[in-house]
Write an enzyme that holds these catalytic residues in place. Structure first.
Site, PDB file in Angstrom:
ATOM      1  N   HIS A 281       0.835  -1.202   0.000  1.00  0.00           N
ATOM      2  CA  HIS A 281       0.000   0.000   0.000  1.00  0.00           C
ATOM      3  C   HIS A 281       0.877   1.262   0.000  1.00  0.00           C
ATOM      4  O   HIS A 281       0.743   2.130  -0.870  1.00  0.00           O
ATOM      5  CB  HIS A 281      -0.922  -0.008   1.225  1.00  0.00           C
ATOM      6  CG  HIS A 281      -1.846   1.165   1.288  1.00  0.00           C
ATOM      7  ND1 HIS A 281      -3.157   1.096   0.883  1.00  0.00           N
ATOM      8  CD2 HIS A 281      -1.654   2.451   1.686  1.00  0.00           C
ATOM      9  CE1 HIS A 281      -3.725   2.284   1.027  1.00  0.00           C
ATOM     10  NE2 HIS A 281      -2.829   3.125   1.522  1.00  0.00           N
ATOM     11  N   GLU A 282       1.771   1.332   0.959  1.00  0.00           N
ATOM     12  CA  GLU A 282       2.599   2.535   1.085  1.00  0.00           C
ATOM     13  C   GLU A 282       3.570   2.663  -0.087  1.00  0.00           C
ATOM     14  O   GLU A 282       3.870   3.772  -0.530  1.00  0.00           O
ATOM     15  CB  GLU A 282       3.336   2.569   2.428  1.00  0.00           C
ATOM     16  CG  GLU A 282       2.425   2.530   3.659  1.00  0.00           C
ATOM     17  CD  GLU A 282       1.302   3.582   3.662  1.00  0.00           C
ATOM     18  OE1 GLU A 282       1.463   4.629   3.016  1.00  0.00           O
ATOM     19  OE2 GLU A 282       0.261   3.327   4.310  1.00  0.00           O
ATOM     20  N   HIS A 285       1.827   4.432  -2.820  1.00  0.00           N
ATOM     21  CA  HIS A 285       1.849   5.890  -2.628  1.00  0.00           C
ATOM     22  C   HIS A 285       3.215   6.455  -3.034  1.00  0.00           C
ATOM     23  O   HIS A 285       3.325   7.472  -3.701  1.00  0.00           O
ATOM     24  CB  HIS A 285       1.636   6.236  -1.149  1.00  0.00           C
ATOM     25  CG  HIS A 285       0.199   6.185  -0.707  1.00  0.00           C
ATOM     26  ND1 HIS A 285      -0.786   6.930  -1.309  1.00  0.00           N
ATOM     27  CD2 HIS A 285      -0.415   5.503   0.298  1.00  0.00           C
ATOM     28  CE1 HIS A 285      -1.951   6.710  -0.685  1.00  0.00           C
ATOM     29  NE2 HIS A 285      -1.753   5.842   0.292  1.00  0.00           N
TER      30      HIS A 285
END
Ligand code: CO
Length: 516
Positions: A281-282, A285
């Site tokens: 997820h990160e 980003h």
């Protein structure tokens, strides 16, 4: 002759003044990056007693940056190129990149000048203090301790909405800070339909035989989980020379500029997938930030479009790739070799189903793909009510629980698992939550185009080849910075308007297979 010379002089002067704008804009990007670095440190390595000084440092930076953004010099230079009132460009010689920068600078300027400097300082200080109190309150299940701070934050957020201005609802002003152009009524409409469809899908799922995921829980050494996290980072093309992976309570990504974009994860020794999915997820980003055009650093062309688009990038990697079967065709044997005693006897089919298990839970960031949006819808409804004043702070725990019951059919054991779980309100981030679900909706629309452009994506991913995904996203999303608005970008790449249909269709098709 004279005329030509004159216009050449004007051209030169404009060019110089435009460079000055870029220089001042870069100065602001530098302030911002310093403040990000302080926040990153606060969440990772800062000793507990460092927080009073940190609050003062952040307050000082917010104030200095705000003074720069609203200075007479900035306004004067800007108004040589764009009419601050109407948004009309003043010169016909501006290129499209310059126009995009000017449009965003003006938007930012108008926003910043709405807020008095004293207010900006106060907001920064109160939210920094509240974050510390919230962390304590969450730890000790003590809503009463956080309540007075939350009341202050809500008052300040309402004042902020009044300063910024809005057409229909004060929440519009706050939403617009995170998702420019999106309105409360638009989101209400969207979330109503989405909520209904998801609750319906959830009920269907609950009628089917349930999935066994017991082998994802147990004892998984932290170092080994982290080791797998680094393997994933390498595979997705996250360059650890331009970023780093640390541990924090709440996973996040923090980008100082495209070549220093850091992420954190959290590791639960008892739960195998938390760390891996937070890393993906990160990383999603961070890959967005790393993919922004660095030659435009300091200007909006090197900034992300909106939080919704940002979240689309993280969810793209975390769910659309990282929870797909082809992905685990390659990575499951690696994971098995790291935790053989737990996983050796578990087939990939059982593993795939387990990581996609749908089960209503209390914690948003642990939620599966199906129920996740329900957590967001609940928060959006409460934020809207808190800002318009139809819900009082003291009634939050009760309102929270009754919405949990309504949407997810469960009740949190306590407020730590309920209304105290998220950091956002303590940070003053009202208007932020809806962007999580917008991210899932954008990701689904983007994924449909990606799959069309890459008909053999499943075969490639099953071989562990992932870099083409990063490159596709670089080319279709990242490289534009803020050139387009969110809804324009979606329209440009898909020839379609923003819609929840691809997301609903994806969820329905995927989960009908897992829960026949
Ligand atoms: Co995210």
């Amino acid at each position: 002759m004279k005329n030509n010379n004159e216009s050449f002089e004007i051209y030169k002067m404009n060019k110089n003044n435009y460079s000055k704008l870029v220089e001042l804009s870069k100065r602001n990007a530098l302030w911002r990056s310093i403040s990000y670095l302080l926040e990153w440190d606060q969440e990772t390595y800062m000793p507990a007693d460092g927080s009073p000084l940190r609050a003062e440092q952040i307050e000082l930076l917010a104030s200095v940056a705000h003074k720069d953004k609203t200075s007479k010099q900035w306004a004067k230079l800007l108004s040589e190129f764009i009419d601050l009132k109407t948004g009309q460009y003043i010169h016909s010689t501006l290129d499209e990149n310059q126009k995009a920068n000017l449009r965003e600078w003006r938007r930012d300027y108008l926003q910043a000048t709405c807020l008095p400097n004293a207010f900006v300082k106060k907001f920064a200080k109160v939210s920094s203090e509240s974050m510390t109190v919230w962390a304590e309150a969450r730890k000790h299940n003590d809503f009463a301790k956080f309540a007075p701070f939350l009341s202050q934050i809500i008052d300040l957020s309402r004042q902020k909405a009044e300063f910024l201005g809005y057409k229909e609802h004060p929440y519009d002003a706050l939403l617009d800070l995170y998702e420019p152009g999106m309105t409360t009524s638009q989101i209400s409409l969207l979330f109503n339909t989405l909520g209904e469809k998801i609750v319906h899908l959830l009920h269907q799922i609950q009628k089917s035989p349930q999935v066994d995921d017991h082998f994802l829980h147990g004892n998984f050494a932290k170092e080994k989980q982290l080791e797998f996290g680094h393997i994933l980072l390498k595979a997705v093309g996250y360059d650890e020379k331009k970023g780093r992976l640390d541990i924090s309570t709440h996973p996040f990504s923090m980008s100082l500029y495209p070549d220093d974009s850091r992420i954190t994860t959290r590791i639960h020794p008892t739960s195998l997938m938390d760390c891996a999915s937070a890393v993906l997820h990160e990383a999603g980003h961070s890959l967005y930030e790393m993919g922004l055009p660095i030659e435009h650093f300091g200007t909006p062309l090197c900034e992300s479009i909106s939080l919704g688009i940002h979240e689309s990038q993280s969810r793209f990697w975390e769910t659309r790739i990282g929870q797909s079967k082809p992905f685990w065709m390659h990575f499951y044997p690696i994971l098995q070799s790291i935790f053989p005693e737990k996983l050796q006897s578990i087939s990939i089919d059982s593993f795939y189903k387990a990581i996609n298990k749908v089960q209503p839970g209390c914690i948003r960031i642990e939620a599966d793909e199906v129920t996740y949006s329900l957590h967001v819808i609940l928060r959006f409804e409460m934020e809207k009510e808190l800002i318009e004043g139809s819900l009082q702070v003291k009634d939050i725990p009760e309102a929270w629980n009754s919405k949990m019951q309504k949407y997810l059919g469960i009740l949190p054991k306590n407020n730590t698992e309920g209304c105290l779980q998220d950091i956002h309100w303590s940070m003053g981030g009202f208007g932020y939550f809806p962007t999580y679900t917008l991210g899932n909706i954008f990701a689904a629309q983007i994924f449909d185009i990606f799959a069309k452009d890459n008909p053999s994506w499943e075969t490639q991913v099953a071989k562990g080849e992932l870099k083409f995904i990063k490159e596709w996203l670089n080319q279709h999303i990242h490289k534009y910075g803020k050139f387009y608005s969110a809804q324009d970008l979606i329209r440009k790449i898909s020839n379609k308007d923003f819609s929840i249909d691809p997301f609903i269709n994806y969820l329905t098709a995927k989960y009908k297979k897992i829960y026949p």
